[in-house]
Scaffold this motif. Structure first.
Motif, PDB file in Angstrom:
ATOM      1  N   ALA A  53       0.831  -1.202   0.000  1.00 54.69           N
ATOM      2  CA  ALA A  53       0.000   0.000   0.000  1.00 54.69           C
ATOM      3  C   ALA A  53       0.874   1.263   0.000  1.00 54.69           C
ATOM      4  O   ALA A  53       0.564   2.251  -0.698  1.00 54.69           O
ATOM      5  CB  ALA A  53      -0.932  -0.008   1.212  1.00 54.69           C
ATOM      6  N   LYS A  54       1.937   1.227   0.760  1.00 53.96           N
ATOM      7  CA  LYS A  54       2.863   2.367   0.807  1.00 53.96           C
ATOM      8  C   LYS A  54       3.536   2.562  -0.542  1.00 53.96           C
ATOM      9  O   LYS A  54       3.658   3.691  -1.035  1.00 53.96           O
ATOM     10  CB  LYS A  54       3.895   2.126   1.900  1.00 53.96           C
ATOM     11  CG  LYS A  54       4.820   3.289   2.183  1.00 53.96           C
ATOM     12  CD  LYS A  54       5.735   2.931   3.352  1.00 53.96           C
ATOM     13  CE  LYS A  54       6.637   4.094   3.737  1.00 53.96           C
ATOM     14  NZ  LYS A  54       7.522   3.731   4.879  1.00 53.96           N
ATOM     15  N   ARG A  56       2.416   1.655  -3.445  1.00 49.32           N
ATOM     16  CA  ARG A  56       1.432   2.135  -4.418  1.00 49.32           C
ATOM     17  C   ARG A  56       1.164   3.620  -4.254  1.00 49.32           C
ATOM     18  O   ARG A  56       1.013   4.350  -5.236  1.00 49.32           O
ATOM     19  CB  ARG A  56       0.143   1.330  -4.278  1.00 49.32           C
ATOM     20  CG  ARG A  56       0.222  -0.062  -4.908  1.00 49.32           C
ATOM     21  CD  ARG A  56      -1.020  -0.879  -4.624  1.00 49.32           C
ATOM     22  NE  ARG A  56      -1.001  -2.139  -5.381  1.00 49.32           N
ATOM     23  CZ  ARG A  56      -1.808  -3.165  -5.131  1.00 49.32           C
ATOM     24  NH1 ARG A  56      -2.693  -3.101  -4.120  1.00 49.32           N
ATOM     25  NH2 ARG A  56      -1.719  -4.261  -5.867  1.00 49.32           N
ATOM     26  N   ALA A  57       1.111   4.087  -3.019  1.00 51.65           N
ATOM     27  CA  ALA A  57       0.858   5.505  -2.779  1.00 51.65           C
ATOM     28  C   ALA A  57       1.998   6.359  -3.334  1.00 51.65           C
ATOM     29  O   ALA A  57       1.758   7.393  -3.979  1.00 51.65           O
ATOM     30  CB  ALA A  57       0.676   5.757  -1.289  1.00 51.65           C
ATOM     31  N   GLU A  60       2.003   6.159  -7.230  1.00 51.71           N
ATOM     32  CA  GLU A  60       0.944   6.983  -7.823  1.00 51.71           C
ATOM     33  C   GLU A  60       1.317   8.456  -7.779  1.00 51.71           C
ATOM     34  O   GLU A  60       1.100   9.200  -8.748  1.00 51.71           O
ATOM     35  CB  GLU A  60      -0.368   6.753  -7.080  1.00 51.71           C
ATOM     36  CG  GLU A  60      -1.540   7.541  -7.662  1.00 51.71           C
ATOM     37  CD  GLU A  60      -2.855   7.263  -6.961  1.00 51.71           C
ATOM     38  OE1 GLU A  60      -3.866   7.874  -7.333  1.00 51.71           O
ATOM     39  OE2 GLU A  60      -2.871   6.423  -6.032  1.00 51.71           O
TER      40      GLU A  60
END
Length: 354
Positions: A53-54, A56-57, A60
């Motif tokens: 998740a980190k 991906r953030a 992005e």
């Protein structure tokens, strides 16, 4: 009078940058690595972090890809691998890289010399071309100083003084509270690496590192004297607990030679994290003159470090500057400093009985 405007301050990039795969999605990546790559025009092939998740953030936010698995990140060919990870993760990632790959490893080269030894065995067995991100030696002021020394403007360097009196906000890094080694391993290691870049390897070191009553960090104050024989004196005094206002705080080097001298101000550490501009002053003819710098340690030094790796990967430079085998000597110097600190200093004789 020497023309100080021509001193080298940058490292030229190849015409065609080589893409980079980044391991890690922490603050050093978002604050320094990604901005530096953006400035250099280096494509980011993707980011891998165990915290997907980190990753991906961050991916992005920076317009790139987050790899779901380590295998996906490693399988990307024709890239430079950037290991912006904690020391404990370095060995595992190096094992996963393709043999013969080019990589840059975040400093330090392991948490101690034993880990550095293990990392070097992997590097040699796999034929990796690995540099270490001791980037201070690539800061504009550092490159300019080395150019001045190479041109003989200072003569033979005979004195190196590092003086730091700072109020470092250690609370910003909560993980440091549990570490037995902090100040030398994670901070002054940059200065020791820079000293080695200027003077070569010393034959020994006297050191004392300690904490402070106001700090929960194990060691925040250090004194070190490096032995370069009878011709060169090298002393470092570091105090991260000088919390009495900016007026008499300092973060500076004085390098003196037989013909001239240099003064360096390392601004990033003053009023951290805001920082102040770096400064380089040279006296080569009896008068001090300030060198106009093209950037500061953060983040211009990352430009130089990454550009030199890019040049090597593109075949423009025959060798990596600050390669892992050179960085090992910085780790050995750090280890010797901690070993010295654990030993009593030479005792002073007591007065004889009356």
């Amino acid at each position: 009078m020497a023309d100080l405007t021509t001193l080298r301050q940058t490292v030229d990039m190849p015409d065609t940058p080589i893409p980079v795969v980044i391991f890690g999605a922490g603050s050093i990546v978002t604050d320094a690595h990604l901005p530096a790559y953006r400035d250099l025009g280096v494509p980011i092939a993707g980011i891998y972090d165990p915290d997907l998740a980190k990753a991906r953030a961050v991916a992005e936010a920076w317009g790139t890809t987050a790899f779901a698995t380590l295998e996906d990140a490693v399988d990307v060919g024709g890239v430079v691998y950037d290991l912006a990870v904690p020391p404990a993760a370095i060995a595992t990632l190096l094992e996963a890289l393709p043999d013969g790959a080019t990589a840059i490893i975040q400093k330090p080269l392991g948490s101690d010399l034993a880990q550095a030894d293990a990392i070097m065995r992997i590097v040699k067995r796999k034929g990796l071309h690995a540099a270490v991100n001791f980037q201070l030696r690539f800061a504009p002021m550092s490159l300019a100083l080395k150019d001045a020394i190479d041109q003989g403007l200072l003569g033979d360097v005979v004195d190196f003084d590092a003086w730091l009196a700072l109020d470092t906000p250690w609370h910003l890094w909560a993980f440091l509270a549990d570490l037995p080694r902090v100040e030398i391993l994670l901070h002054s290691i940059h200065y020791l690496d820079f000293v080695r870049d200027i003077l070569g390897n010393p034959v020994g070191i006297h050191a004392k590192t300690m904490g402070h009553p106001s700090s929960t960090v194990s060691n925040t104050r250090t004194s070190m004297m490096l032995d370069y024989g009878d011709a060169v004196r090298c002393v470092l005094s570091i105090n991260h607990n000088h919390a009495f206002g900016r007026k008499f705080q300092a973060c500076e080097f004085r390098i003196c030679g037989t013909k001239g001298a240099a003064y360096m101000k390392l601004g990033v550490n003053l009023d951290y994290p805001n920082g102040e501009p770096d400064e380089l002053w040279l006296n080569t003819d009896g008068e001090w003159r300030q060198v106009s710098l093209v950037g500061d340690w953060f983040i211009a030094a990352f430009h130089g470090r990454f550009a030199q790796v890019q040049r090597f990967a593109a075949g423009l430079d025959p060798q990596l500057e600050g390669a892992a085998d050179d960085a090992w000597h910085t780790m050995a110097l750090v280890e010797a400093a901690y070993e010295s600190s654990e030993q009593p200093m030479h005792p002073i004789k007591e007065a004889p009985d009356a």
